[in-house]
Write a protein that holds these residues in place. Structure first.
Motif, PDB file in Angstrom:
ATOM      1  N   PRO A   5       0.838  -1.201   0.000  1.00 42.04           N
ATOM      2  CA  PRO A   5       0.000   0.000   0.000  1.00 42.04           C
ATOM      3  C   PRO A   5       0.878   1.258   0.000  1.00 42.04           C
ATOM      4  N   ALA A   6       0.319   2.345  -0.463  1.00 35.53           N
ATOM      5  CA  ALA A   6       1.019   3.630  -0.463  1.00 35.53           C
ATOM      6  C   ALA A   6       1.273   4.079   0.977  1.00 35.53           C
ATOM      7  N   PRO A   7       2.275   4.934   1.187  1.00 32.11           N
ATOM      8  CA  PRO A   7       2.564   5.409   2.539  1.00 32.11           C
ATOM      9  C   PRO A   7       1.341   5.963   3.286  1.00 32.11           C
ATOM     10  N   ASP A   8       0.481   6.715   2.605  1.00 29.42           N
ATOM     11  CA  ASP A   8      -0.717   7.247   3.267  1.00 29.42           C
ATOM     12  C   ASP A   8      -1.646   6.128   3.734  1.00 29.42           C
ATOM     13  N   GLN A   9      -1.729   5.052   2.943  1.00 28.89           N
ATOM     14  CA  GLN A   9      -2.563   3.915   3.335  1.00 28.89           C
ATOM     15  C   GLN A   9      -1.951   3.183   4.531  1.00 28.89           C
ATOM     16  N   ILE A  10      -0.637   3.046   4.556  1.00 28.40           N
ATOM     17  CA  ILE A  10       0.031   2.411   5.697  1.00 28.40           C
ATOM     18  C   ILE A  10      -0.179   3.259   6.950  1.00 28.40           C
ATOM     19  N   ARG A  11      -0.052   4.571   6.818  1.00 27.32           N
ATOM     20  CA  ARG A  11      -0.299   5.476   7.951  1.00 27.32           C
ATOM     21  C   ARG A  11      -1.721   5.283   8.477  1.00 27.32           C
ATOM     22  N   SER A  12      -2.694   5.258   7.595  1.00 24.86           N
ATOM     23  CA  SER A  12      -4.093   5.067   8.003  1.00 24.86           C
ATOM     24  C   SER A  12      -4.286   3.728   8.695  1.00 24.86           C
ATOM     25  N   LEU A  13      -3.676   2.687   8.144  1.00 23.89           N
ATOM     26  CA  LEU A  13      -3.772   1.359   8.751  1.00 23.89           C
ATOM     27  C   LEU A  13      -3.254   1.400  10.186  1.00 23.89           C
ATOM     28  N   LEU A  14      -2.085   2.000  10.380  1.00 30.34           N
ATOM     29  CA  LEU A  14      -1.492   2.053  11.719  1.00 30.34           C
ATOM     30  C   LEU A  14      -2.317   2.914  12.675  1.00 30.34           C
ATOM     31  N   GLN A  15      -3.046   3.884  12.155  1.00 27.04           N
ATOM     32  CA  GLN A  15      -3.900   4.718  13.001  1.00 27.04           C
ATOM     33  C   GLN A  15      -5.203   4.012  13.363  1.00 27.04           C
ATOM     34  N   GLU A  16      -5.689   3.121  12.499  1.00 26.81           N
ATOM     35  CA  GLU A  16      -6.960   2.424  12.730  1.00 26.81           C
ATOM     36  C   GLU A  16      -6.811   1.216  13.640  1.00 26.81           C
ATOM     37  N   VAL A  17      -5.685   0.559  13.573  1.00 29.18           N
ATOM     38  CA  VAL A  17      -5.466  -0.695  14.281  1.00 29.18           C
ATOM     39  C   VAL A  17      -5.330  -0.444  15.784  1.00 29.18           C
ATOM     40  N   LYS A  18      -5.923  -1.324  16.583  1.00 26.53           N
ATOM     41  CA  LYS A  18      -5.778  -1.280  18.041  1.00 26.53           C
ATOM     42  C   LYS A  18      -5.160  -2.564  18.583  1.00 26.53           C
ATOM     43  N   ASP A  74      -7.252  -6.802  14.836  1.00 24.06           N
ATOM     44  CA  ASP A  74      -7.285  -5.766  13.797  1.00 24.06           C
ATOM     45  C   ASP A  74      -6.204  -5.997  12.748  1.00 24.06           C
ATOM     46  N   LEU A  75      -5.082  -6.570  13.192  1.00 22.86           N
ATOM     47  CA  LEU A  75      -3.933  -6.807  12.315  1.00 22.86           C
ATOM     48  C   LEU A  75      -3.237  -8.082  12.749  1.00 22.86           C
ATOM     49  N   VAL A  76      -2.805  -8.881  11.778  1.00 20.81           N
ATOM     50  CA  VAL A  76      -1.951 -10.039  12.039  1.00 20.81           C
ATOM     51  C   VAL A  76      -0.565  -9.693  11.522  1.00 20.81           C
TER      52      VAL A  76
END
Length: 137
Positions: A5-18, A74-76
């Protein structure tokens, strides 16, 4: 060919994951999986160890397999050899996991493509801690 994913998508992923289930989380402090997981825990993520033969790592109950967990994380995050990725991806697909992260050097393009085809966001051959430091911290 797989692309992350693009950097912005990775940033969003890391912000959404708990909650991050870490497959292959070692109980040994000198191991990269332990150091990365401990750091991510210090940033506020709940780290859930997925590793047979241990009962707890970093103060969290460990599970032998993802399917033994009583909830879907949320993430594996995968700290396993590349040749072990395919069955982990299959388990993620069966469980309805939405995001998979394959750490530095963990590469399986076929499994990543299968996960993407199932609607899973895949980050491959990147360090979750390093990306957190680059995009969030």
């Amino acid at each position: 060919m797989f692309t992350n994913p693009a950097p912005d998508q990775i940033r969003s992923l890391l912000q959404e994951v708990k909650t991050i289930a870490v497959v292959g989380l070692s109980p040994r402090p000198e191991r990269p999986s332990y150091r990365v997981s401990r750091s991510m825990q210090s940033f506020g993520y709940r780290i859930v160890p997925v590793r047979p033969a241990v009962s707890e790592v970093l103060g969290e109950k460990a599970y032998p397999r993802l399917s033994d967990m009583p909830f879907v994380p949320d993430l594996v995050d995968v700290f396993r050899a590349s040749h072990e990725v395919a069955p982990i991806v299959d388990e993620c697909i069966a469980l309805g996991v939405k995001r998979i992260w394959l750490q530095d050097g963990v590469i399986d393009e076929d499994a990543a493509a299968r996960a993407q085809a199932a609607g899973i966001t895949v980050v491959m051959d990147r360090c979750v801690w390093r990306d957190y430091m680059d995009f969030i911290a």
